[in-house]
Design a protein around this motif. Structure first.
Motif, short mmCIF file in Angstrom:
data_model
loop_
_atom_site.label_atom_id
_atom_site.label_comp_id
_atom_site.label_asym_id
_atom_site.label_seq_id
_atom_site.Cartn_x
_atom_site.Cartn_y
_atom_site.Cartn_z
N LEU A 81 0.64 -1.45 -0.08
CA LEU A 81 0.19 0.51 -0.34
C LEU A 81 0.91 0.98 -0.10
O LEU A 81 0.13 2.15 0.35
CB LEU A 81 -0.40 -0.09 0.75
CG LEU A 81 -1.66 -0.84 1.17
CD1 LEU A 81 -2.78 -1.26 2.73
CD2 LEU A 81 -3.05 -1.02 0.53
N TYR A 82 2.12 1.25 0.13
CA TYR A 82 3.44 2.11 0.19
C TYR A 82 2.78 3.05 -0.85
O TYR A 82 2.50 4.26 -1.06
CB TYR A 82 5.08 1.56 -0.06
CG TYR A 82 5.09 2.61 0.05
CD1 TYR A 82 6.06 3.45 1.47
CD2 TYR A 82 5.83 3.31 -0.99
CE1 TYR A 82 6.64 4.62 1.23
CE2 TYR A 82 6.68 4.62 -0.97
CZ TYR A 82 7.14 5.35 -0.19
OH TYR A 82 7.65 6.22 0.39
N PRO A 83 2.20 2.69 -2.23
CA PRO A 83 1.76 3.57 -3.35
C PRO A 83 0.96 4.30 -2.84
O PRO A 83 0.65 5.63 -3.52
CB PRO A 83 1.97 3.25 -4.33
CG PRO A 83 2.82 1.58 -4.67
CD PRO A 83 2.51 1.46 -2.45
N PHE A 84 -0.07 4.20 -2.59
CA PHE A 84 -1.04 4.94 -1.66
C PHE A 84 -1.02 5.24 -0.71
O PHE A 84 -2.74 5.22 -0.23
CB PHE A 84 -2.39 3.84 -1.75
CG PHE A 84 -2.32 2.98 -3.68
CD1 PHE A 84 -2.65 3.28 -4.83
CD2 PHE A 84 -1.91 1.50 -3.16
CE1 PHE A 84 -2.40 2.79 -5.92
CE2 PHE A 84 -1.38 0.73 -4.92
CZ PHE A 84 -1.52 1.27 -6.11
N ARG A 85 -0.71 5.83 0.11
CA ARG A 85 -0.68 6.00 1.69
C ARG A 85 -1.28 7.33 1.77
O ARG A 85 -0.78 8.08 0.86
CB ARG A 85 0.54 6.09 2.05
CG ARG A 85 1.91 7.09 1.83
CD ARG A 85 3.31 6.15 2.37
NE ARG A 85 3.96 7.49 1.79
CZ ARG A 85 4.63 7.24 0.72
NH1 ARG A 85 3.89 6.79 -0.25
NH2 ARG A 85 4.96 8.39 0.75
N PRO A 86 -2.03 7.75 2.25
CA PRO A 86 -2.55 8.43 2.34
C PRO A 86 -2.26 9.56 3.18
O PRO A 86 -0.64 9.33 3.70
CB PRO A 86 -3.92 9.27 3.72
CG PRO A 86 -3.10 7.96 4.06
CD PRO A 86 -2.26 6.77 3.24
N TYR A 87 -2.28 10.95 2.79
CA TYR A 87 -1.09 12.05 3.97
C TYR A 87 -0.03 12.23 3.57
O TYR A 87 1.06 13.16 3.79
CB TYR A 87 -0.76 11.97 4.86
CG TYR A 87 -2.40 11.76 6.21
CD1 TYR A 87 -3.43 12.71 6.01
CD2 TYR A 87 -2.09 10.30 6.99
CE1 TYR A 87 -4.62 11.85 6.75
CE2 TYR A 87 -3.67 10.06 7.16
CZ TYR A 87 -4.77 11.28 6.59
OH TYR A 87 -6.09 10.72 7.88
N ARG A 88 0.11 12.51 1.84
CA ARG A 88 1.65 12.06 1.10
C ARG A 88 1.65 13.92 1.04
O ARG A 88 3.23 14.38 0.56
CB ARG A 88 1.60 11.85 -0.16
CG ARG A 88 1.39 9.74 0.03
CD ARG A 88 1.73 9.82 -1.20
NE ARG A 88 0.50 9.57 -1.82
CZ ARG A 88 0.03 8.89 -3.05
NH1 ARG A 88 1.21 8.11 -3.55
NH2 ARG A 88 -0.80 9.32 -3.97
N GLY A 89 0.82 14.76 0.98
CA GLY A 89 1.63 15.87 0.77
C GLY A 89 2.25 16.25 -0.45
O GLY A 89 3.07 16.49 -0.86
N LYS A 90 1.21 16.24 -1.68
CA LYS A 90 1.44 15.82 -3.34
C LYS A 90 1.67 16.79 -3.26
O LYS A 90 1.67 18.17 -4.08
CB LYS A 90 0.05 15.94 -3.94
CG LYS A 90 -0.52 14.40 -3.11
CD LYS A 90 -2.68 14.68 -3.49
CE LYS A 90 -3.24 13.22 -3.26
NZ LYS A 90 -4.07 13.28 -3.66
#
Length: 64
Positions: free
Chosen positions: A55-64
């Motif tokens: 799920l690493y590529p889909f994790r939330p809160y990445r600060g796009k």
């Protein structure tokens, strides 16, 4: 339920609630998984270094 302690019963109810919330959407399920993995801290989800996680590529809160 006689084999369960009160704490186990409470955890079971909490797990049921998490499962029910996770059913609402894929994004919600991923968010709950990630938050649970890092102990509930959003900044730790953003700073996650577990690149082996599916799920690493889909994790939330990445600060796009």
């Amino acid at each position: 339920m006689s084999d369960l302690t009160a704490r186990d019963a409470q955890n079971s109810e909490g797990s049921d609630l998490l499962r029910e919330r996770a059913k609402t959407s894929r994004a919600s399920a991923i968010k709950l998984f990630c938050l649970n993995c890092v102990g509930g801290v959003r900044a730790d989800v953003r700073d996650c270094t577990s690149k082996g996680c599916a799920l690493y590529p889909f994790r939330p809160y990445r600060g796009k």
